[in-house]
Design a protein around this motif. Sequence first.
Motif, PDB file in Angstrom:
ATOM      1  N   ASP A 151       0.845  -1.189   0.000  1.00  0.00           N
ATOM      2  CA  ASP A 151       0.000   0.000   0.000  1.00  0.00           C
ATOM      3  C   ASP A 151       0.880   1.239   0.000  1.00  0.00           C
ATOM      4  OD1 ASP A 151      -2.935   0.938   0.492  1.00  0.00           O
ATOM      5  OD2 ASP A 151      -1.707   2.134   1.839  1.00  0.00           O
ATOM      6  N   SER A 152       0.507   2.242  -0.781  1.00  0.00           N
ATOM      7  CA  SER A 152       1.355   3.408  -0.975  1.00  0.00           C
ATOM      8  C   SER A 152       1.592   4.220   0.288  1.00  0.00           C
ATOM      9  CB  SER A 152       0.752   4.332  -2.052  1.00  0.00           C
ATOM     10  OG  SER A 152      -0.547   4.742  -1.664  1.00  0.00           O
ATOM     11  N   ASP A 153       0.616   4.242   1.210  1.00  0.00           N
ATOM     12  CA  ASP A 153       0.802   5.045   2.422  1.00  0.00           C
ATOM     13  C   ASP A 153       0.677   4.244   3.696  1.00  0.00           C
ATOM     14  OD1 ASP A 153      -1.846   4.495   2.484  1.00  0.00           O
ATOM     15  OD2 ASP A 153      -2.540   6.568   2.540  1.00  0.00           O
ATOM     16  N   GLY A 154       0.660   2.892   3.540  1.00  0.00           N
ATOM     17  CA  GLY A 154       0.605   2.041   4.721  1.00  0.00           C
ATOM     18  C   GLY A 154      -0.766   1.915   5.310  1.00  0.00           C
ATOM     19  N   GLN A 155      -1.803   2.500   4.692  1.00  0.00           N
ATOM     20  CA  GLN A 155      -3.143   2.422   5.231  1.00  0.00           C
ATOM     21  C   GLN A 155      -4.106   1.936   4.163  1.00  0.00           C
ATOM     22  OE1 GLN A 155      -4.480   5.674   7.748  1.00  0.00           O
ATOM     23  NE2 GLN A 155      -2.514   6.657   7.466  1.00  0.00           N
ATOM     24  N   SER A 156      -5.144   1.266   4.605  1.00  0.00           N
ATOM     25  CA  SER A 156      -6.147   0.779   3.682  1.00  0.00           C
ATOM     26  C   SER A 156      -7.133   1.882   3.351  1.00  0.00           C
ATOM     27  CB  SER A 156      -6.903  -0.400   4.311  1.00  0.00           C
ATOM     28  OG  SER A 156      -7.955  -0.816   3.486  1.00  0.00           O
ATOM     29  N   THR A 157      -7.340   2.123   2.073  1.00  0.00           N
ATOM     30  CA  THR A 157      -8.286   3.137   1.653  1.00  0.00           C
ATOM     31  C   THR A 157      -9.597   2.527   1.237  1.00  0.00           C
ATOM     32  OG1 THR A 157      -7.527   3.030  -0.636  1.00  0.00           O
ATOM     33  CG2 THR A 157      -6.408   4.589   0.817  1.00  0.00           C
ATOM     34  N   SER A 210       2.375   9.563  15.965  1.00  0.00           N
ATOM     35  CA  SER A 210       1.685   8.643  16.856  1.00  0.00           C
ATOM     36  C   SER A 210       2.327   7.267  16.793  1.00  0.00           C
ATOM     37  CB  SER A 210       0.209   8.548  16.454  1.00  0.00           C
ATOM     38  OG  SER A 210       0.095   7.920  15.192  1.00  0.00           O
ATOM     39  N   MET A 211       2.013   6.457  17.785  1.00  0.00           N
ATOM     40  CA  MET A 211       2.534   5.105  17.820  1.00  0.00           C
ATOM     41  C   MET A 211       2.119   4.333  16.563  1.00  0.00           C
ATOM     42  SD  MET A 211       1.549   2.046  20.445  1.00  0.00           S
ATOM     43  CE  MET A 211      -0.053   1.884  19.634  1.00  0.00           C
ATOM     44  N   THR A 212       0.840   4.472  16.180  1.00  0.00           N
ATOM     45  CA  THR A 212       0.339   3.759  15.008  1.00  0.00           C
ATOM     46  C   THR A 212       1.035   4.225  13.745  1.00  0.00           C
ATOM     47  OG1 THR A 212      -1.837   3.484  16.044  1.00  0.00           O
ATOM     48  CG2 THR A 212      -1.723   3.192  13.659  1.00  0.00           C
ATOM     49  N   ARG A 213       1.245   5.535  13.621  1.00  0.00           N
ATOM     50  CA  ARG A 213       1.923   6.079  12.442  1.00  0.00           C
ATOM     51  C   ARG A 213       3.346   5.575  12.354  1.00  0.00           C
ATOM     52  NH1 ARG A 213      -0.085   7.155   8.123  1.00  0.00           N
ATOM     53  NH2 ARG A 213       1.524   5.729   7.441  1.00  0.00           N
ATOM     54  N   THR A 214       4.052   5.575  13.499  1.00  0.00           N
ATOM     55  CA  THR A 214       5.426   5.068  13.527  1.00  0.00           C
ATOM     56  C   THR A 214       5.464   3.602  13.139  1.00  0.00           C
ATOM     57  OG1 THR A 214       6.083   6.646  15.245  1.00  0.00           O
ATOM     58  CG2 THR A 214       7.454   4.692  14.981  1.00  0.00           C
ATOM     59  N   LEU A 215       4.515   2.837  13.669  1.00  0.00           N
ATOM     60  CA  LEU A 215       4.451   1.414  13.374  1.00  0.00           C
ATOM     61  C   LEU A 215       4.197   1.175  11.887  1.00  0.00           C
ATOM     62  CD1 LEU A 215       4.495  -1.433  14.592  1.00  0.00           C
ATOM     63  CD2 LEU A 215       2.045  -1.232  14.983  1.00  0.00           C
ATOM     64  N   LEU A 216       3.221   1.892  11.331  1.00  0.00           N
ATOM     65  CA  LEU A 216       2.899   1.748   9.915  1.00  0.00           C
ATOM     66  C   LEU A 216       4.090   2.116   9.040  1.00  0.00           C
ATOM     67  CD1 LEU A 216      -0.715   3.206   9.830  1.00  0.00           C
ATOM     68  CD2 LEU A 216      -0.082   0.897   9.133  1.00  0.00           C
ATOM     69  N   GLU A 275      -9.921  -2.274   9.212  1.00  0.00           N
ATOM     70  CA  GLU A 275     -11.004  -1.409   9.707  1.00  0.00           C
ATOM     71  C   GLU A 275     -11.964  -2.194  10.598  1.00  0.00           C
ATOM     72  OE1 GLU A 275     -10.881   1.617   9.361  1.00  0.00           O
ATOM     73  OE2 GLU A 275      -9.416   1.884   7.759  1.00  0.00           O
ATOM     74  N   PRO A 276     -12.589  -1.533  11.590  1.00  0.00           N
ATOM     75  CA  PRO A 276     -12.475  -0.098  11.902  1.00  0.00           C
ATOM     76  C   PRO A 276     -11.401   0.218  12.928  1.00  0.00           C
ATOM     77  CG  PRO A 276     -14.249  -1.032  13.182  1.00  0.00           C
ATOM     78  CD  PRO A 276     -13.677  -2.171  12.378  1.00  0.00           C
ATOM     79  N   ASP A 277     -10.710  -0.801  13.430  1.00  0.00           N
ATOM     80  CA  ASP A 277      -9.724  -0.599  14.493  1.00  0.00           C
ATOM     81  C   ASP A 277      -8.366  -0.308  13.874  1.00  0.00           C
ATOM     82  OD1 ASP A 277      -8.110  -0.625  16.661  1.00  0.00           O
ATOM     83  OD2 ASP A 277      -8.649  -2.625  17.357  1.00  0.00           O
ATOM     84  N   SER A 278      -7.894   0.918  13.997  1.00  0.00           N
ATOM     85  CA  SER A 278      -6.641   1.305  13.356  1.00  0.00           C
ATOM     86  C   SER A 278      -5.422   0.664  14.010  1.00  0.00           C
ATOM     87  CB  SER A 278      -6.486   2.831  13.386  1.00  0.00           C
ATOM     88  OG  SER A 278      -6.423   3.303  14.717  1.00  0.00           O
ATOM     89  N   SER A 279      -5.591   0.093  15.204  1.00  0.00           N
ATOM     90  CA  SER A 279      -4.470  -0.581  15.861  1.00  0.00           C
ATOM     91  C   SER A 279      -4.344  -2.033  15.416  1.00  0.00           C
ATOM     92  CB  SER A 279      -4.630  -0.527  17.387  1.00  0.00           C
ATOM     93  OG  SER A 279      -5.741  -1.297  17.807  1.00  0.00           O
TER      94      SER A 279
END
Length: 243
Positions: free
Chosen positions: A71-77, A146-152, A166-170
């Motif tokens: 994924d280009s930004d580490g998050q699911s769109t 954030s912790m999640t951002r660093t992890l991603l 989703e829906p839990d970002s952790s």
Amino acid sequence: MSQEIQAHGKRRSGEEIRSAILDYLHMAAEQTGTGLTARQIGEAFDIHPTTARFHLERLVEQGEAVRQRKDSDGQSTGRGRPAVIYSPTFMNRVREDMISSLCMALETACPDTDSRDRAALKAGQVWGRALARQSRGNAEKDLSPSMTRTLLDTLATLGFAPVTAEPDSSSLYLTSCPFLDSVNTHPIICTIHLGMVLGLVENSSRAVKNKKASILLTPLSSPKGCFLKVAKVDNKPRRKVKQ
């Protein structure tokens, strides 16, 4: 600046273009430790992404490059497919050799399963702490991710292609593994990764105070990949292995 694909007024042959692209992949890998997409190659060489993809796929067929979905930004769109990242073959070989050597050392030093798992978890934590320090050092002074951002960001850089569940970002799916070929031979790789995530989370810029992070890692739990959940509670990290 676009890379030149003509030489002495004559257009380069396919092999010459692929050689130049491979050199560019190596340069990117040495500088950033990551691969590139067909679009990035197209922009660098001023060619259409489809043309770039054709040459990249030929390099994959020739064993000079490998492809991974990421994924280009580490998050699911929720839309589209993850980007395809191309990197020189040596990157995977170096990583495989590194992790295999570490696993063999742990297996030799710790013949019983319990002590081996403890050593693997500890080694992973040391790795994760180093990654957390590196992440903080690379961030701007006035920026506290954030912790999640660093992890991603870290998992994406390492090649795990994390996607939020989703829906839990952790909760994340690790849709790729740079050490997948070695997992069957050295299953403690997953324990090392568990420790790495624990060390990374507990030493991130917003690590939880007075509490430990509880981490659940379920290797290859679904077609999406490995499942990873991080919770801010006083439990020990856990690795759930599929039976």
